[in-house]
Design a protein around this motif. Structure first.
Motif, mmCIF file in Angstrom:
data_model
loop_
_atom_site.group_PDB
_atom_site.id
_atom_site.type_symbol
_atom_site.label_atom_id
_atom_site.label_comp_id
_atom_site.label_asym_id
_atom_site.label_seq_id
_atom_site.Cartn_x
_atom_site.Cartn_y
_atom_site.Cartn_z
ATOM 1 N N SER A 41 28.634 25.554 12.441
ATOM 2 C CA SER A 41 29.097 26.950 12.509
ATOM 3 C C SER A 41 29.281 27.410 13.950
ATOM 4 N N ALA A 42 28.493 26.877 14.861
ATOM 5 C CA ALA A 42 28.646 27.229 16.281
ATOM 6 C C ALA A 42 30.007 26.764 16.810
ATOM 7 N N LYS A 43 30.520 25.681 16.226
ATOM 8 C CA LYS A 43 31.825 25.163 16.649
ATOM 9 C C LYS A 43 32.987 25.795 15.877
ATOM 10 N N THR A 44 32.803 25.966 14.558
ATOM 11 C CA THR A 44 33.929 26.418 13.728
ATOM 12 C C THR A 44 34.127 27.925 13.721
ATOM 13 N N ASP A 45 33.056 28.668 14.030
ATOM 14 C CA ASP A 45 33.123 30.139 13.967
ATOM 15 C C ASP A 45 33.474 30.616 12.558
ATOM 16 N N ASN A 46 32.980 29.867 11.548
ATOM 17 C CA ASN A 46 33.310 30.139 10.153
ATOM 18 C C ASN A 46 32.042 30.487 9.378
ATOM 19 N N LEU A 47 32.040 31.617 8.713
ATOM 20 C CA LEU A 47 30.874 32.080 7.954
ATOM 21 C C LEU A 47 30.462 31.081 6.879
ATOM 22 N N ALA A 48 31.400 30.362 6.307
ATOM 23 C CA ALA A 48 31.094 29.387 5.257
ATOM 24 C C ALA A 48 30.245 28.227 5.782
ATOM 25 N N ASP A 49 30.164 28.057 7.086
ATOM 26 C CA ASP A 49 29.433 26.940 7.689
ATOM 27 C C ASP A 49 28.035 27.326 8.162
ATOM 28 N N THR A 50 27.567 28.500 7.762
ATOM 29 C CA THR A 50 26.250 28.948 8.206
ATOM 30 C C THR A 50 25.512 29.612 7.055
ATOM 31 N N VAL A 51 24.314 30.097 7.332
ATOM 32 C CA VAL A 51 23.548 30.882 6.366
ATOM 33 C C VAL A 51 23.866 32.344 6.640
ATOM 34 N N ASP A 52 24.434 33.008 5.666
ATOM 35 C CA ASP A 52 24.871 34.400 5.808
ATOM 36 C C ASP A 52 23.658 35.328 5.773
ATOM 37 N N TYR A 53 23.400 36.002 6.877
ATOM 38 C CA TYR A 53 22.224 36.887 6.914
ATOM 39 C C TYR A 53 22.387 38.105 6.013
ATOM 40 N N VAL A 54 23.604 38.442 5.638
ATOM 41 C CA VAL A 54 23.816 39.506 4.646
ATOM 42 C C VAL A 54 23.230 39.066 3.302
ATOM 43 N N HIS A 55 23.423 37.803 2.962
ATOM 44 C CA HIS A 55 22.872 37.252 1.721
ATOM 45 C C HIS A 55 21.339 37.256 1.767
ATOM 46 N N LEU A 56 20.768 36.891 2.917
ATOM 47 C CA LEU A 56 19.309 36.931 3.072
ATOM 48 C C LEU A 56 18.779 38.341 2.813
ATOM 49 N N ASN A 57 19.409 39.316 3.436
ATOM 50 C CA ASN A 57 18.995 40.711 3.286
ATOM 51 C C ASN A 57 19.128 41.166 1.834
ATOM 52 N N HIS A 58 20.193 40.760 1.182
ATOM 53 C CA HIS A 58 20.432 41.122 -0.223
ATOM 54 C C HIS A 58 19.298 40.598 -1.122
ATOM 55 N N ILE A 59 18.914 39.330 -0.911
ATOM 56 C CA ILE A 59 17.821 38.743 -1.696
ATOM 57 C C ILE A 59 16.529 39.513 -1.467
ATOM 58 N N VAL A 60 16.223 39.820 -0.211
ATOM 59 C CA VAL A 60 14.997 40.570 0.105
ATOM 60 C C VAL A 60 14.989 41.907 -0.627
ATOM 61 N N LYS A 61 16.078 42.640 -0.552
ATOM 62 C CA LYS A 61 16.146 43.962 -1.191
ATOM 63 C C LYS A 61 15.977 43.859 -2.704
ATOM 64 N N GLU A 62 16.617 42.874 -3.334
ATOM 65 C CA GLU A 62 16.499 42.724 -4.790
ATOM 66 C C GLU A 62 15.081 42.359 -5.212
ATOM 67 N N GLU A 63 14.462 41.426 -4.510
ATOM 68 C CA GLU A 63 13.113 40.993 -4.886
ATOM 69 C C GLU A 63 12.059 42.058 -4.589
ATOM 70 N N MET A 64 12.251 42.801 -3.519
ATOM 71 C CA MET A 64 11.308 43.883 -3.211
ATOM 72 C C MET A 64 11.382 45.003 -4.247
ATOM 73 N N ALA A 65 12.484 45.123 -4.941
ATOM 74 C CA ALA A 65 12.649 46.168 -5.954
ATOM 75 C C ALA A 65 11.930 45.833 -7.260
ATOM 76 N N ILE A 66 11.492 44.583 -7.422
ATOM 77 C CA ILE A 66 10.779 44.161 -8.632
ATOM 78 C C ILE A 66 9.287 44.260 -8.369
ATOM 79 N N ARG A 67 8.618 45.127 -9.101
ATOM 80 C CA ARG A 67 7.202 45.392 -8.871
ATOM 81 C C ARG A 67 6.337 44.145 -9.046
ATOM 82 N N ALA A 68 5.354 44.021 -8.160
ATOM 83 C CA ALA A 68 4.331 42.981 -8.258
ATOM 84 C C ALA A 68 3.009 43.575 -7.793
ATOM 85 N N GLU A 69 1.927 43.030 -8.272
ATOM 86 C CA GLU A 69 0.626 43.499 -7.805
ATOM 87 C C GLU A 69 0.318 42.954 -6.409
ATOM 88 N N LEU A 70 0.748 41.721 -6.134
ATOM 89 C CA LEU A 70 0.412 41.071 -4.868
ATOM 90 C C LEU A 70 1.644 40.830 -4.007
#
Length: 118
Positions: A41-70
């Motif tokens: 990704s450093a060479k291609t400058d293409n989002l498909a060649d890296t881990v999309d931090y928008v996707h990371l943030n999306h997963i965090v927000k969805e999982e944090m919305a599901i209640r857990a005791e711990l």
């Protein structure tokens, strides 16, 4: 190998063992760091060649919305989804902090940190 960090994701959620925590909720902060091969990704400058931090943030927000005791449970769910949905990830660390926890003292936060490797 490279590292992508998404720091200080601020959320409001209802995690905790106490009934009042389920009702009134608390503020949380989540930090994530992932290791992946970022050379392409450093060479291609293409989002498909890296881990999309928008996707990371999306997963965090969805999982944090599901209640857990711990917080450990929430952090593990986040890690599991990272590895399921983002095949480039080789290692990930998730930190979940409960801000001003109701533990009967002047405590700024409690933090759970979990790491997983592929």
């Amino acid at each position: 190998m490279g590292i992508i960090q998404v720091n200080n994701i601020k959320l409001f959620a209802n995690h905790g063992c106490l009934d009042e925590e389920a009702k009134i909720g608390s503020e949380y902060r989540v930090d994530v760091a992932i290791k992946a091969d970022l050379k392409k990704s450093a060479k291609t400058d293409n989002l498909a060649d890296t881990v999309d931090y928008v996707h990371l943030n999306h997963i965090v927000k969805e999982e944090m919305a599901i209640r857990a005791e711990l917080l450990e449970t929430v952090a593990q769910r986040i890690l599991d989804r990272f590895f399921k949905e983002l095949k480039m990830i080789r290692k990930a660390t998730v930190s979940v902090a409960k801000i001003n926890p109701p533990i009967g003292g002047n405590v700024t936060e409690v933090v759970i940190i979990l790491t997983k490797k592929r």
